[in-house]
Write an enzyme that holds these catalytic residues in place. Structure first.
Site, short mmCIF file in Angstrom:
data_model
loop_
_atom_site.label_atom_id
_atom_site.label_comp_id
_atom_site.label_asym_id
_atom_site.label_seq_id
_atom_site.Cartn_x
_atom_site.Cartn_y
_atom_site.Cartn_z
N ASN A 55 0.84 -1.19 0.00
CA ASN A 55 0.00 0.00 0.00
C ASN A 55 0.88 1.24 0.00
OD1 ASN A 55 0.53 -1.01 2.66
ND2 ASN A 55 -1.17 0.12 3.54
N GLU B 26 0.40 5.19 0.53
CA GLU B 26 -0.55 6.20 1.00
C GLU B 26 -0.19 7.58 0.49
OE1 GLU B 26 -0.85 5.54 5.25
OE2 GLU B 26 -2.12 3.79 4.88
N CYS C 218 -3.98 0.61 -2.60
CA CYS C 218 -3.81 -0.60 -1.80
C CYS C 218 -2.74 -1.51 -2.40
CB CYS C 218 -5.11 -1.37 -1.74
SG CYS C 218 -6.42 -0.59 -0.80
N GLU D 245 -2.91 -4.67 -3.11
CA GLU D 245 -3.40 -5.56 -4.16
C GLU D 245 -3.41 -4.85 -5.51
OE1 GLU D 245 -4.68 -4.80 -1.24
OE2 GLU D 245 -5.98 -6.37 -0.45
N CYS E 183 -10.10 -4.72 0.01
CA CYS E 183 -11.20 -3.75 0.02
C CYS E 183 -12.05 -3.94 -1.24
CB CYS E 183 -10.67 -2.32 0.13
SG CYS E 183 -10.11 -1.62 -1.44
N CYS F 246 -10.46 -2.98 -4.57
CA CYS F 246 -9.50 -3.99 -5.05
C CYS F 246 -10.23 -5.23 -5.59
CB CYS F 246 -8.53 -4.37 -3.94
SG CYS F 246 -7.34 -3.06 -3.60
N1 THU Z 1 -5.20 -1.58 2.50
C1 THU Z 1 -4.60 -2.40 1.59
O1 THU Z 1 -3.52 -2.08 1.06
N2 THU Z 1 -5.20 -3.56 1.29
C2 THU Z 1 -6.29 -4.06 1.94
O2 THU Z 1 -6.69 -5.17 1.67
C3 THU Z 1 -6.96 -3.25 2.95
C4 THU Z 1 -6.48 -1.86 3.10
C5 THU Z 1 -4.49 -0.35 2.91
C6 THU Z 1 -5.04 0.96 2.46
C7 THU Z 1 -4.48 1.90 3.51
O3 THU Z 1 -3.15 2.25 3.18
C8 THU Z 1 -4.43 1.06 4.78
O4 THU Z 1 -4.48 -0.29 4.33
C9 THU Z 1 -5.55 1.32 5.76
O5 THU Z 1 -6.78 1.26 5.12
#
Ligand code: THU
Length: 132
Positions: free
Chosen positions: A42, A44, A53, A55, A88, A91
């Site tokens: 991920n 940000e 994310c 994925e 999520c 994704c």
């Molecule tokens: N996030 C992911 O990278 N994948 C997931 O399956 C769930 C959420 C990340 C997005 C964000 O950077 C952090 O987790 C909190 O939501």
């Protein structure tokens, strides 16, 4: 590559996550049908909605490397959560664009257990066609 190895690959990526806002690391490992593994983390952003994310990072990298619909064999997702960390909904939709409904998705938890689901189980009645 078996599911334990794919999960280990996802787990090893967590330290590369760019997570100054959530401190919530996620790693993904995408297995291609030719045996290659492409990872993601991920990434940000101060504008929180611009966050990508793990994925999607993996899927988009695979597409940029030339992989196409049907080339995706499995994905593993790893975080530090007590419960199995699911992808999520955005994704799930991105996975549905490139992956077959029966593709395995390996969810993991902090106990290093693995829950195997199919993409179709995670996203039933997926929107995949403009001519429905
Ligand atoms: N996030 C992911 O990278 N994948 C997931 O399956 C769930 C959420 C990340 C997005 C964000 O950077 C952090 O987790 C909190 O939501």
């Amino acid at each position: 590559m078996n599911k334990e190895q794919l999960v280990a690959s996802a787990r090893s990526m967590k330290s590369k996550a760019y997570i100054p806002y959530s401190n919530f690391p996620v790693g993904a490992a995408l297995l291609l049908s030719d045996g290659k593994v492409i990872n993601g983390v991920n990434v940000e952003n101060v504008s929180l909605g611009a966050t990508n994310c793990a994925e999607r990072t993996a899927v988009f990298t695979a597409v940029a490397e030339g992989y196409k619909k049907g080339d995706f064999a499995a994905i593993a997702i790893a975080g530090d959560t007590a419960d199995y960390l699911p992808p999520c909904s955005i994704c799930r939709q991105v996975l549905a664009e490139f992956c077959l409904p029966d593709m395995p998705v390996y969810l993991t938890n902090a106990n290093e257990e693995i829950l195997t689901l199919t993409l179709k189980e995670l996203l039933p009645y997926a929107f995949t066609d403009l001519e429905m």
